[in-house]
Design a protein around this motif. Structure first.
Motif, PDB file in Angstrom:
ATOM      1  N   ARG A  11       1.067  -0.748   0.002  1.00 52.81           N
ATOM      2  CA  ARG A  11       0.040   0.058  -0.030  1.00 52.81           C
ATOM      3  C   ARG A  11       0.775   2.060  -0.050  1.00 52.81           C
ATOM      4  N   GLU A  12       0.390   2.028  -0.923  1.00 59.33           N
ATOM      5  CA  GLU A  12       0.784   3.169  -1.047  1.00 59.33           C
ATOM      6  C   GLU A  12       1.028   4.241   0.460  1.00 59.33           C
ATOM      7  N   ARG A  13       1.972   4.529   0.704  1.00 62.15           N
ATOM      8  CA  ARG A  13       1.886   5.409   2.482  1.00 62.15           C
ATOM      9  C   ARG A  13       0.820   6.116   2.525  1.00 62.15           C
ATOM     10  N   ASP A  14       0.371   7.404   1.913  1.00 63.22           N
ATOM     11  CA  ASP A  14      -0.264   8.659   1.935  1.00 63.22           C
ATOM     12  C   ASP A  14      -1.008   8.266   0.792  1.00 63.22           C
ATOM     13  N   GLY A  15      -1.779   7.421   0.467  1.00 67.52           N
ATOM     14  CA  GLY A  15      -2.429   7.223  -0.961  1.00 67.52           C
ATOM     15  C   GLY A  15      -3.818   5.959  -0.458  1.00 67.52           C
ATOM     16  N   GLN A  16      -4.304   5.934  -1.644  1.00 66.60           N
ATOM     17  CA  GLN A  16      -4.634   4.467  -2.184  1.00 66.60           C
ATOM     18  C   GLN A  16      -4.870   3.655  -2.847  1.00 66.60           C
ATOM     19  N   ARG A  17      -3.427   3.986  -3.465  1.00 65.70           N
ATOM     20  CA  ARG A  17      -2.573   2.593  -4.224  1.00 65.70           C
ATOM     21  C   ARG A  17      -2.077   1.709  -3.910  1.00 65.70           C
ATOM     22  N   TYR A  18      -2.287   0.638  -4.295  1.00 66.84           N
ATOM     23  CA  TYR A  18      -2.112   0.064  -3.887  1.00 66.84           C
ATOM     24  C   TYR A  18      -1.062  -1.145  -5.284  1.00 66.84           C
ATOM     25  N   VAL A  19       0.268  -2.113  -4.847  1.00 64.42           N
ATOM     26  CA  VAL A  19       0.849  -2.806  -6.059  1.00 64.42           C
ATOM     27  C   VAL A  19       0.914  -4.148  -5.522  1.00 64.42           C
ATOM     28  N   HIS A  64      13.917  -1.986  -2.713  1.00 59.39           N
ATOM     29  CA  HIS A  64      13.484  -1.180  -3.245  1.00 59.39           C
ATOM     30  C   HIS A  64      12.531  -1.597  -4.023  1.00 59.39           C
ATOM     31  N   ILE A  65      11.157  -2.389  -4.546  1.00 59.82           N
ATOM     32  CA  ILE A  65      10.710  -2.417  -5.840  1.00 59.82           C
ATOM     33  C   ILE A  65      11.198  -1.742  -6.780  1.00 59.82           C
ATOM     34  N   THR A  66      11.553  -2.083  -7.581  1.00 57.55           N
ATOM     35  CA  THR A  66      12.422  -1.169  -8.512  1.00 57.55           C
ATOM     36  C   THR A  66      11.381  -1.426 -10.302  1.00 57.55           C
ATOM     37  N   SER A 108       6.590   5.748 -10.801  1.00 55.62           N
ATOM     38  CA  SER A 108       6.580   5.155 -11.536  1.00 55.62           C
ATOM     39  C   SER A 108       5.765   4.017 -12.071  1.00 55.62           C
ATOM     40  N   LEU A 109       6.302   3.567 -11.165  1.00 58.21           N
ATOM     41  CA  LEU A 109       5.903   1.499 -10.994  1.00 58.21           C
ATOM     42  C   LEU A 109       4.442   1.758 -10.225  1.00 58.21           C
ATOM     43  N   LEU A 110       4.181   2.993  -9.800  1.00 55.54           N
ATOM     44  CA  LEU A 110       2.495   2.932  -9.272  1.00 55.54           C
ATOM     45  C   LEU A 110       1.288   3.453 -10.662  1.00 55.54           C
ATOM     46  N   GLU A 111       2.401   4.140 -10.757  1.00 55.65           N
ATOM     47  CA  GLU A 111       1.351   4.333 -12.108  1.00 55.65           C
ATOM     48  C   GLU A 111       1.090   2.974 -12.469  1.00 55.65           C
TER      49      GLU A 111
END
Length: 163
Positions: A11-19, A64-66, A108-111
């Motif tokens: 989970r993104e620390r200060d957001g709502q996105r997940y990888v 780092h998840i690169t 860029s990976l989150l996007e």
């Protein structure tokens, strides 16, 4: 998931996105043990790795998840003194959990692969998990006065309720 393959959701620390990263069952177990604080009778591979790192006087500074290429994720272990080692994400995450190390991913990976979940959905899922952790089969048993054959004329549904 339909494939029965475990998934790690970062989970993104200060957001709502997940990888979402699909991983193998052994790696999922190693990660779950670390999350739950389970200490096996003998060290697992990631426990051994953490011990070796600290015994050699080194520090795992960040994980780092690169990137992701053709649905395969890549990661790196960043140590003190600028040492960087390539790793599978599942191993890197399991090691990070054992050493208290931050897990990072580039914007860029989150996007590219990030999925968005509303905070309300996440909160509801977490409340349901907490409920399941606290509930037992006995909580759903009908009291004696409401069992078949009793002559209670009270309205249906009266009795103990669970949250």
């Amino acid at each position: 998931m339909p494939t029965n393959s475990p998934i790690v959701l970062l989970r993104e620390r200060d957001g709502q996105r997940y990888v979402p990263i699909w991983i193998g069952a052994p790696e999922a177990t190693a990660i779950a043990y670390a999350q739950q604080g389970v200490e096996p009778p003998r060290p697992l591979t990631h426990d051994l790795m953490a011990t070796v790192i600290t015994s050699l006087g080194r520090t795992l500074e960040t994980v780092h998840i690169t990137s992701v290429e053709e649905n395969v994720f890549y990661a790196e272990l960043h140590f003190d003194q600028g040492v960087v080692i390539s790793s599978r994400p599942s191993d890197a995450i399991a090691l990070a959990l054992r050493t208290g190390t931050s897990i990072l991913a580039p914007e860029s990976l989150l996007e590219e692969v990030g999925i968005t979940m509303a905070v309300e959905e996440e909160d509801e899922v977490e409340r349901f998990r907490e409920f399941l952790d606290q509930v037992s089969a006995e909580d759903f048993e009908e009291p004696a006065e409401h069992q078949e054959g009793s002559h209670d004329d009270g309205p249906p549904g009266d009795g103990p309720r669970t949250p």
